[in-house]
Write a protein that holds these residues in place. Structure first.
Motif, mmCIF file in Angstrom:
data_model
loop_
_atom_site.group_PDB
_atom_site.id
_atom_site.type_symbol
_atom_site.label_atom_id
_atom_site.label_comp_id
_atom_site.label_asym_id
_atom_site.label_seq_id
_atom_site.Cartn_x
_atom_site.Cartn_y
_atom_site.Cartn_z
ATOM 1 N N GLY A 178 -6.742 -42.634 -0.428
ATOM 2 C CA GLY A 178 -6.526 -43.449 -1.606
ATOM 3 C C GLY A 178 -7.543 -43.229 -2.706
ATOM 4 O O GLY A 178 -7.331 -43.657 -3.839
ATOM 5 N N ARG A 179 -8.649 -42.529 -2.380
ATOM 6 C CA ARG A 179 -9.687 -42.319 -3.398
ATOM 7 C C ARG A 179 -10.145 -40.871 -3.502
ATOM 8 O O ARG A 179 -10.981 -40.550 -4.349
ATOM 9 N N MET A 180 -9.588 -39.970 -2.674
ATOM 10 C CA MET A 180 -10.024 -38.583 -2.707
ATOM 11 C C MET A 180 -8.993 -37.701 -3.384
ATOM 12 O O MET A 180 -7.792 -37.861 -3.202
ATOM 13 N N MET A 181 -9.488 -36.775 -4.190
ATOM 14 C CA MET A 181 -8.659 -35.821 -4.916
ATOM 15 C C MET A 181 -9.123 -34.409 -4.575
ATOM 16 O O MET A 181 -10.322 -34.121 -4.599
ATOM 17 N N LEU A 182 -8.187 -33.521 -4.242
ATOM 18 C CA LEU A 182 -8.499 -32.114 -3.998
ATOM 19 C C LEU A 182 -8.386 -31.335 -5.301
ATOM 20 O O LEU A 182 -7.360 -31.396 -5.983
ATOM 21 N N PHE A 183 -9.438 -30.606 -5.647
ATOM 22 C CA PHE A 183 -9.365 -29.639 -6.740
ATOM 23 C C PHE A 183 -9.281 -28.258 -6.120
ATOM 24 O O PHE A 183 -10.209 -27.811 -5.435
ATOM 25 N N SER A 184 -8.158 -27.574 -6.328
ATOM 26 C CA SER A 184 -7.916 -26.276 -5.708
ATOM 27 C C SER A 184 -7.891 -25.183 -6.771
ATOM 28 O O SER A 184 -6.906 -25.015 -7.489
ATOM 29 N N TRP A 185 -8.998 -24.450 -6.887
ATOM 30 C CA TRP A 185 -9.054 -23.303 -7.792
ATOM 31 C C TRP A 185 -8.335 -22.123 -7.138
ATOM 32 O O TRP A 185 -8.096 -22.137 -5.918
ATOM 33 N N PRO A 186 -7.968 -21.079 -7.880
ATOM 34 C CA PRO A 186 -7.081 -20.041 -7.325
ATOM 35 C C PRO A 186 -7.756 -19.005 -6.428
ATOM 36 O O PRO A 186 -7.705 -17.794 -6.690
ATOM 37 N N SER A 187 -8.367 -19.468 -5.357
ATOM 38 C CA SER A 187 -8.834 -18.549 -4.316
ATOM 39 C C SER A 187 -7.631 -17.858 -3.690
ATOM 40 O O SER A 187 -6.610 -18.497 -3.425
ATOM 41 N N ASP A 188 -7.754 -16.566 -3.434
ATOM 42 C CA ASP A 188 -6.615 -15.803 -2.929
ATOM 43 C C ASP A 188 -6.252 -16.128 -1.489
ATOM 44 O O ASP A 188 -5.124 -15.940 -1.067
ATOM 45 N N GLY A 189 -7.227 -16.569 -0.704
ATOM 46 C CA GLY A 189 -6.956 -16.744 0.714
ATOM 47 C C GLY A 189 -6.817 -15.405 1.407
ATOM 48 O O GLY A 189 -6.154 -15.287 2.437
ATOM 49 N N THR A 190 -7.445 -14.364 0.839
ATOM 50 C CA THR A 190 -7.398 -13.009 1.387
ATOM 51 C C THR A 190 -8.809 -12.570 1.737
ATOM 52 O O THR A 190 -9.722 -12.670 0.904
ATOM 53 N N ILE A 191 -9.023 -12.079 2.936
ATOM 54 C CA ILE A 191 -10.372 -11.833 3.427
ATOM 55 C C ILE A 191 -11.116 -10.734 2.669
ATOM 56 O O ILE A 191 -12.338 -10.703 2.678
ATOM 57 N N LEU A 192 -10.398 -9.840 2.004
ATOM 58 C CA LEU A 192 -11.053 -8.727 1.325
ATOM 59 C C LEU A 192 -11.374 -9.025 -0.133
ATOM 60 O O LEU A 192 -11.924 -8.166 -0.822
ATOM 61 N N ASN A 193 -11.046 -10.236 -0.611
ATOM 62 C CA ASN A 193 -11.129 -10.494 -2.047
ATOM 63 C C ASN A 193 -12.275 -11.422 -2.440
ATOM 64 O O ASN A 193 -12.102 -12.297 -3.277
ATOM 65 N N TYR A 194 -13.443 -11.227 -1.851
ATOM 66 C CA TYR A 194 -14.578 -12.076 -2.208
ATOM 67 C C TYR A 194 -14.935 -11.930 -3.681
ATOM 68 O O TYR A 194 -15.150 -12.924 -4.393
ATOM 69 N N ALA A 195 -14.998 -10.687 -4.179
ATOM 70 C CA ALA A 195 -15.361 -10.470 -5.579
ATOM 71 C C ALA A 195 -14.315 -11.060 -6.514
ATOM 72 O O ALA A 195 -14.651 -11.648 -7.549
ATOM 73 N N GLN A 196 -13.049 -10.922 -6.163
ATOM 74 C CA GLN A 196 -12.001 -11.504 -7.004
ATOM 75 C C GLN A 196 -12.041 -13.020 -6.962
ATOM 76 O O GLN A 196 -11.825 -13.686 -7.978
#
Length: 375
Positions: A167-185
């Motif tokens: 009731g009081r928490m909000m998720l902020f989801s930035w566009p992380s790829d969810g891909t293990i090789l894309n740390y720099a991206q």
């Protein structure tokens, strides 16, 4: 400026980036993967818990993929601000519960699925939060690297449930790829997200009042929050704190850069708390990538950071190789966060903390034969 400082080491350290990514894959969500066949739905807001259904509001900068699968509805590309609710169902795995309670390492005892995504205009979402949260301060939670939207909803739901933040928490989801090789991206997408995050924080402060919001960020997401705060500090023209608490969990931030900007941002919040560990292998590898210690690592680089509280969990046994997501699965850490976030207690008044410096506290390991460890 910060982006150049952080990215100049990447070309010659790509093999280490791959290792960082692999380490993150060893970090469990605490959830088994299940196929999801539902698409977005609109309608009235569900309660935080209806049987085994949990709901969490979100704001995201991700693109719509066009998929009818809720788990794939949002992708990893940059887009405009979207908002709504994640509906996450949980099915207990009763056969594993007894084993999970006794195991020295984390074993999930339920099966979790992102059931539906219900988009809403962001104005309606803010209105819902204002009605539901009442006098309680809203909490904005931001995830780290290698977290797609599906995984982000599940982790945020677990964090919300562990700390009773429904009731009081909000998720902020930035566009992380969810891909293990894309740390720099992911780093690039995180930097791109700083300005929208600043605007979201500013909007929350305007709606709920100065000093009436809490901000919690994990890993690479902590860097986005930090940079947004730096920009807010540059525009601040009054002395009243804008945020109640800022909590950085295993922050993947250059410790030297953070120390430079700390004098400017610490007046933005009533309290800033940083959780660090000497057993965080993901941050140790990030240090090798970037060339400098990370803020979430314990060590001498933390000296001189005054007027904040540093919580060192190095003495807590490690349960998984990453040592990076202790805020989700460690009972002692969760209990400490509960006292901090819900009770507003300073480190000096919380259980299981031993002061070893002016603003430095070490979390004490569990008593013999008790069950609690990091992950």
């Amino acid at each position: 400026m910060q982006k150049t400082a952080h990215l100049k080491y990447l070309p010659q350290t790509l093999p280490i980036i791959l290792v960082v990514a692999l380490m993150v894959t060893l970090t469990p969500d605490g959830y088994s993967q299940m196929p999801s066949g539902t698409k977005k739905a609109t309608g009235t807001v569900l309660g935080a818990r209806q049987g085994v259904l949990r709901t969490i509001p979100f704001i995201t900068l991700r693109n719509r993929t066009g998929s009818d699968d809720a788990a794939k509805y949002f992708g990893g590309e940059r887009s405009t601000v979207q908002a709504g609710y994640c509906d996450v169902s949980s099915t207990p795995l009763t056969t594993l519960k007894a084993i999970a309670e006794k195991a020295p390492f984390y074993i999930p005892d339920d099966r979790v699925k992102l059931t539906a995504i219900r988009e809403l205009p962001i104005e309606d979402l803010w209105h819902d939060m204002q009605n539901i949260s009442g006098s309680l301060r809203p909490v904005l939670y931001t995830h780290g690297f290698f977290i797609n939207f599906n995984r982000g909803c599940k982790r945020a739901t677990l964090f919300q449930e562990n700390l009773g933040l429904a009731g009081r928490m909000m998720l902020f989801s930035w566009p992380s790829d969810g891909t293990i090789l894309n740390y720099a991206q992911d780093e690039s997408d995180l930097y791109w997200s700083v300005d929208p995050l600043k605007k979201i924080l500013t909007d929350m402060i305007r709606r709920f009042g100065a000093g009436n919001i809490d901000v919690v960020a994990h890993s690479l997401g902590s860097r986005g929050v930090f940079l947004a705060l730096v920009r807010m500090a540059e525009a601040k023209h009054r002395n009243k704190p804008l945020v109640n608490q800022i909590i950085l969990l295993a922050p993947d931030i250059d410790a030297g850069i953070f120390k430079q900007y700390l004098p400017g941002i610490k007046s933005l919040a009533r309290k800033i708390t940083i959780y660090v560990s000497g057993n965080d292998n993901s941050l140790a590898l990030s240090r090798k990538v970037h060339g400098y210690p990370r803020l979430g690592e314990s060590g001498t680089h933390l000296q001189g950071m005054t007027e904040i509280e540093i919580i060192d969990i190095s003495d807590i046994p490690v349960r998984y190789p990453s040592g990076h997501v202790y805020h989700l699965y460690n009972d002692i850490v969760i209990n400490d966060l509960n006292q901090l976030l819900n009770d507003g207690k300073p480190a000096s008044q919380r259980n299981n903390l031993k002061q070893t410096g002016e603003n430095y506290w070490r979390m004490q390991p569990p008593a013999p034969n008790s069950r609690s460890a990091t992950d």
